[in-house]
Design an enzyme around this catalytic site. Structure first.
Site, PDB file in Angstrom:
ATOM      1  N   LYS A 191       0.861  -1.181   0.000  1.00  0.00           N
ATOM      2  CA  LYS A 191       0.000   0.000   0.000  1.00  0.00           C
ATOM      3  C   LYS A 191       0.898   1.232   0.000  1.00  0.00           C
ATOM      4  O   LYS A 191       1.681   1.434   0.935  1.00  0.00           O
ATOM      5  CB  LYS A 191      -0.906   0.001   1.229  1.00  0.00           C
ATOM      6  N   LYS A 246      -2.075  -1.448  -3.907  1.00  0.00           N
ATOM      7  CA  LYS A 246      -2.935  -0.265  -3.851  1.00  0.00           C
ATOM      8  C   LYS A 246      -2.099   0.994  -3.917  1.00  0.00           C
ATOM      9  O   LYS A 246      -1.114   1.064  -3.185  1.00  0.00           O
ATOM     10  CB  LYS A 246      -3.705  -0.313  -2.524  1.00  0.00           C
TER      11      LYS A 246
HETATM   12  C1  PBG Z   1      -7.343   3.815   5.437  1.00  0.00           C
HETATM   13  C2  PBG Z   1      -7.672   3.550   4.014  1.00  0.00           C
HETATM   14  C3  PBG Z   1      -7.455   4.418   2.940  1.00  0.00           C
HETATM   15  C4  PBG Z   1      -8.011   3.812   1.824  1.00  0.00           C
HETATM   16  C5  PBG Z   1      -8.523   2.599   2.220  1.00  0.00           C
HETATM   17  N1  PBG Z   1      -8.296   2.436   3.586  1.00  0.00           N
HETATM   18  C6  PBG Z   1      -6.866   5.772   2.897  1.00  0.00           C
HETATM   19  C7  PBG Z   1      -5.550   6.026   3.480  1.00  0.00           C
HETATM   20  O1  PBG Z   1      -4.715   5.143   3.663  1.00  0.00           O
HETATM   21  O2  PBG Z   1      -5.334   7.199   3.782  1.00  0.00           O
HETATM   22  C8  PBG Z   1      -8.010   4.430   0.458  1.00  0.00           C
HETATM   23  C9  PBG Z   1      -9.115   4.032  -0.425  1.00  0.00           C
HETATM   24  C10 PBG Z   1      -9.367   4.928  -1.565  1.00  0.00           C
HETATM   25  O3  PBG Z   1      -8.710   5.971  -1.782  1.00  0.00           O
HETATM   26  O4  PBG Z   1     -10.271   4.580  -2.312  1.00  0.00           O
HETATM   27  N2  PBG Z   1      -6.455   2.941   6.027  1.00  0.00           N
HETATM   28 ZN    ZN Z   2      -5.863   3.751   8.088  1.00  0.00          ZN
END
Ligand code: PBG
Ligand code: ZN
Length: 324
Positions: A195, A248
């Site tokens: 991520k 992601k």
């Molecule tokens: C939070 C989380 C995020 C997303 C999914 N879970 C945002 C982040 O890490 O700030 C992003 C999903 C999206 O942008 O569609 N842990």
């Molecule tokens: Zn988070």
């Protein structure tokens, strides 16, 4: 084989030929729909930067999930927006928390639809970070227990799968252990393994009220410049017991999906995130491109790169498109 012996255009000359040699076909089985649940009754708060998506109260959540199920979408990913936040994110692992209640309701009314829960603290902490804050830093090891408790509370509520998105080191092992100890060895973990610290999450953070109140997420989410590190991250999660690994965002990281596909034999999920959705919707609204065509091209490209499933805000639109 070279021209004129080989003519690639021979097999492109009609639709039947093109269908016969098509390598990647997106189906409804590939799609997971993310949904946002909020307290209250008859609430549908539109999310301006994600046209077509709303924060939904339980009644509307069930209705939308039903529509997804009727379209053949196999699973939804649930995000909760709690009424209260505090430093330790206690509403993330409360038995009567928003996600826990939503899972119970969904499994009661729509048992066949797979409910995956996002496991993180950032929507629930007042500082908006994904772990426990110590001074100005995020305390990795102190966060693990809270994340594990969150995952367990989701499993107890009936979640079919849990998906930790926090990016703390060692959380997959911790979650696997607590689930196994409590009789949930059948509940799979979909780990947000690679991520990245991405600006593409902007619309989501507005929708989920999860933006960090100080600093950013660079000490725990990955540097967008790194690819080898993604393999190390994914390998760790595999060792720790992840059942599905996730990359992601998706579109700007197709190379990562492709590399992970070559290295790892577990199913791969790709998260086509909020900013990827927002860009296409915005350009479509302006008439600058054909949103539906770009959607299909994008999702097909993510699958071609090696994803076995795609979490996408386009899930409903794409399900309709592939059904014809
Ligand atoms: C939070 C989380 C995020 C997303 C999914 N879970 C945002 C982040 O890490 O700030 C992003 C999903 C999206 O942008 O569609 N842990
Ligand atoms: Zn988070």
């Amino acid at each position: 084989m070279l021209f004129p012996d080989y003519r690639p255009r021979r097999l492109r000359q009609n639709d039947a030929f093109r269908r016969m040699i098509r390598e990647t076909i997106l189906t409804v089985d590939d799609l997971v729909l993310p949904l946002f649940v909020i307290a209250g009754k008859d609430v549908r708060n539109p999310i301006p930067s994600m046209p077509g998506h709303c924060q939904l109260s339980m009644d509307h959540l069930v209705q939308t999930a039903k529509e997804a199920h009727q379209l053949g979408i196999p699973a939804v990913m649930l995000f909760g927006i709690p009424e209260k936040k505090d430093p330790l994110g206690t509403r993330a692992y409360a038995t009567d928390g928003i996600v826990q209640k939503a899972v119970q309701t969904m499994k009661r009314t729509l048992p066949e639809l797979v409910v995956i829960t996002d496991v993180c603290l950032c929507q629930y902490t007042d500082h908006g970070h994904c772990g426990v804050v110590e001074g100005q830093t995020i305390d990795n090891d102190a966060s693990l227990d809270l994340l594990a408790r969150t995952a367990l509370s989701h499993a107890k509520a009936g979640a079919d799968m849990v998906a930790p998105s926090d990016m703390m080191d060692g959380r997959v092992a911790e979650i696997r252990e607590i689930l196994d100890e409590n009789g949930f060895s059948h509940v799979p973990i979909m780990s947000y393994s690679a991520k990245y610290c991405s600006a593409y999450y902007g619309p989501f953070r507005a929708a989920a009220h999860s933006a960090p109140q100080f600093g950013d997420r660079r000490t725990y989410q990955m540097d967008p410049a790194n690819a080898l590190e993604a393999i190390r991250e994914v390998s760790m999660d595999v060792e720790e017991g992840a059942d599905i690994i996730m990359v992601k965002p998706a579109l700007p990281y197709l190379d990562i999906i492709c590399r992970v596909r070559q290295e790892i034999d577990l199913p791969i999920a790709a998260y086509n995130v909020s900013g990827e959705y927002a860009m296409i919707k915005a350009a479509d609204e302006k008439g600058w491109l054909d949103g539906e065509k770009v959607m299909m091209e994008t999702l097909t490209a993510i699958k071609r790169a090696g994803a076995d499933m795609i979490l996408t805000y386009f899930a409903m639109d794409a399900a309709k498109a592939v059904r014809g």
